[in-house]
Design a protein around this motif. Structure first.
Motif, short mmCIF file in Angstrom:
data_model
loop_
_atom_site.label_atom_id
_atom_site.label_comp_id
_atom_site.label_asym_id
_atom_site.label_seq_id
_atom_site.Cartn_x
_atom_site.Cartn_y
_atom_site.Cartn_z
N ALA A 204 -103.33 -16.39 -73.86
CA ALA A 204 -102.50 -16.15 -72.54
C ALA A 204 -103.36 -15.58 -71.57
CB ALA A 204 -101.47 -15.17 -73.00
N LEU A 205 -102.94 -15.80 -70.35
CA LEU A 205 -103.50 -15.19 -69.26
C LEU A 205 -103.29 -13.70 -68.99
CD1 LEU A 205 -104.88 -15.67 -66.39
CD2 LEU A 205 -102.51 -16.03 -65.48
N ALA A 206 -102.12 -13.21 -69.42
CA ALA A 206 -101.78 -11.94 -69.21
C ALA A 206 -102.49 -11.02 -70.27
CB ALA A 206 -100.40 -11.55 -69.63
N PHE B 122 -92.39 -15.97 -64.52
CA PHE B 122 -93.52 -15.15 -65.39
C PHE B 122 -93.47 -14.19 -66.20
CE2 PHE B 122 -97.95 -13.85 -65.64
CZ PHE B 122 -98.59 -14.81 -65.96
N SER C 146 -102.42 -13.40 -53.57
CA SER C 146 -103.66 -14.47 -53.69
C SER C 146 -103.34 -16.00 -53.74
CB SER C 146 -104.37 -13.79 -54.92
OG SER C 146 -103.66 -13.77 -56.00
N TYR D 248 -101.07 -17.76 -55.57
CA TYR D 248 -100.64 -18.28 -56.82
C TYR D 248 -99.09 -18.41 -56.91
CZ TYR D 248 -105.33 -18.46 -58.93
OH TYR D 248 -106.63 -18.61 -59.51
N LEU E 171 -97.16 -18.42 -60.14
CA LEU E 171 -96.83 -18.05 -61.58
C LEU E 171 -95.82 -18.37 -62.07
CD1 LEU E 171 -99.07 -14.89 -61.30
CD2 LEU E 171 -99.83 -17.11 -61.77
N ALA F 243 -100.45 -21.28 -63.92
CA ALA F 243 -100.87 -20.47 -62.70
C ALA F 243 -101.20 -21.69 -61.69
CB ALA F 243 -102.11 -19.60 -63.20
N ASN G 187 -102.69 -22.49 -58.35
CA ASN G 187 -103.27 -22.14 -56.90
C ASN G 187 -102.86 -23.01 -55.97
OD1 ASN G 187 -105.31 -21.46 -54.75
ND2 ASN G 187 -106.67 -20.55 -56.23
N GLU H 61 -105.37 -26.31 -57.42
CA GLU H 61 -105.82 -26.22 -59.06
C GLU H 61 -104.51 -25.77 -59.94
OE1 GLU H 61 -110.15 -25.47 -59.72
OE2 GLU H 61 -109.88 -24.89 -57.64
N ARG I 103 -103.69 -24.46 -64.04
CA ARG I 103 -104.04 -24.06 -64.98
C ARG I 103 -102.76 -23.90 -66.20
NH1 ARG I 103 -107.65 -19.93 -62.48
NH2 ARG I 103 -109.47 -21.12 -62.00
N PHE J 36 -101.60 -22.60 -69.61
CA PHE J 36 -102.48 -21.71 -70.48
C PHE J 36 -101.90 -21.98 -72.15
CE2 PHE J 36 -103.37 -19.63 -66.77
CZ PHE J 36 -104.51 -19.17 -66.77
#
Lengths: 207, 174
Positions: free
Chosen positions: A2-4, A53, A70, A72, A74, A139, A141, A146, A148, A150
């Motif tokens: 995971a990202l988190a 998210f 930023s 994103y 999410l 995520a 961007n 881009e 991703r 996960f």
């Protein structure tokens, strides 16, 4: 995965630039393909859709807070599976069949009766069961395109691509050995000239 | 983009295996570092598990598990029989930050990546930080890969590297 938290595994994709005023459109589109709980009284074994998210049980997307500072977007893909394992089914069907035979003083049930019993048992077990829940982080961007996912599962990726393209009405392209060069600034001509390359042989012992 | 196009992905799979094999060679040649434009010299070590495969339709593979698998004789033997690196656990040292990652040569897929811990788990900006770290990790790997591909496409510079790699595979030093 995971990202988190913890270790990170993901698959890379590229999405074309969004249209003007996309926040409202994307929020509506995410809402339209939101996750819906499985009704245990139905026959549905699998359900998938988008959730927030940070909340697996919320699927309302606010255009005002859709994009992080930023850049994103999410969100998460929630996949629920409500399937009674074959071994569990068999044990309960056998138990019910034995009970029925005993009360009716019979040796065994007819095929049709057994099929009917299986349906009844499945219904009861589904109502008593909780679905298996999978949450996969995404995520995206927005400025760079881009995205991703996960997860390293090809099955999850296949379902994700299908739902993403249906939701946003846009194509999702996996990033690999060739496309990453273009994303990292190589010209199309340079990338095309890769087709002239052939594999090298570094070893000297003929196989 | 090749993305979902399996044939195109297969066509260029050799580049990924050559990249990871070159990374191993280059890390040995330079004493463990790869020069990048954006991150300066990045320390590269191969950790724990190294898989080598032949290309083509029928793949033959060898997997070496050791503290320093790239130093293992089994890995060297696999190179000498025509195998190239297919998957590796890389330890990357980018100045103050250290990353560990499993990299798959054919897809450049990042798995089991351990990011440097900088903020506490309850810090509100933890997610932003982890996104930035993933960005950085990906940028480091991509930059090394792009650098390799540019070298590989430039026959005048690639030729001597090819010969040096052949000598290295045959048993000489990098």
């Amino acid at each position: 995965m995971a990202l988190a938290s913890g270790t990170v595994s993901y698959l890379r994709f590229y999405v074309a630039a969004p249209p003007e005023g996309f926040e409202r459109v994307y929020a509506d589109q995410l809402g339209a393909s939101r996750f819906n709980e499985i009704d245990p009284r139905s026959e549905v074994e699998k359900s998938s859709g988008w959730v927030q998210f940070d909340d697996a049980f919320a699927a309302d997307f606010d255009p005002g807070t859709l994009i992080t500072p930023s850049g994103y977007l999410l969100f998460r893909l929630r996949i629920d599976t409500l399937k009674i394992p074959a071994g569990t089914m068999k044990a309960y069907v056998d138990q019910e069949a034995q009970k029925l035979c005993k009360t009716q003083n019979r040796e065994k049930l007819a095929r049709k009766e057994l099929d009917q019993l299986k349906l009844e048992v499945k219904k009861q077990l589904r109502i008593r069961s909780l679905p298996k829940l999978q949450l996969i982080e995404i995520a995206w961007n927005i400025p760079t395109g881009e995205l991703r996912l996960f997860s390293a599962s090809k099955t999850v990726a296949g379902g994700f691509v299908e739902l993403f393209e249906k939701t946003f009405q846009t194509q999702l392209q996996a990033v690999g050995l060739r496309s990453v060069l273009w994303l990292r600034g190589m010209s199309e001509g340079e990338v095309d000239s890769l087709s002239l390359l052939e594999p090298e042989r570094f070893h000297l012992i003929p196989r | 983009m090749e993305g979902g196009n399996d044939k195109s992905a297969e066509r260029f799979a050799f580049l990924g295996r050559e990249f990871l094999t070159w990374l191993w060679f280059e890390a040995e040649r330079t004493g463990g570092g790869i020069d990048t434009l954006s991150f300066g010299r990045v320390g590269v070590e191969f950790g724990q598990r190294l898989s080598l495969e032949t290309g083509g339709n029928v793949k033959e593979g060898s997997t070496v598990q050791a503290d320093a698998p790239s130093q293992a004789e089994e890995a060297r033997t696999a190179l000498r029989t025509g195998k190239k690196v297919a998957r590796a656990r890389l330890l990357l040292d980018a100045g103050e930050r250290q990353y560990q990652v499993n990299l798959d040569a054919e897809s450049l897929t990042i798995a089991g990546a351990k990011l440097p811990t900088m903020l506490g788990p309850k810090d509100a900006s933890l997610l932003d930080e982890r996104l930035r770290l993933v960005d950085e990790l990906e940028a480091i790997l991509d930059e090394m890969y792009v650098g390799f591909v540019k070298l590989r496409m430039d026959e005048a510079n690639w030729g001597p590297v090819r010969e040096a790699m052949r000598a290295w595979v045959a048993g000489g030093g990098a």
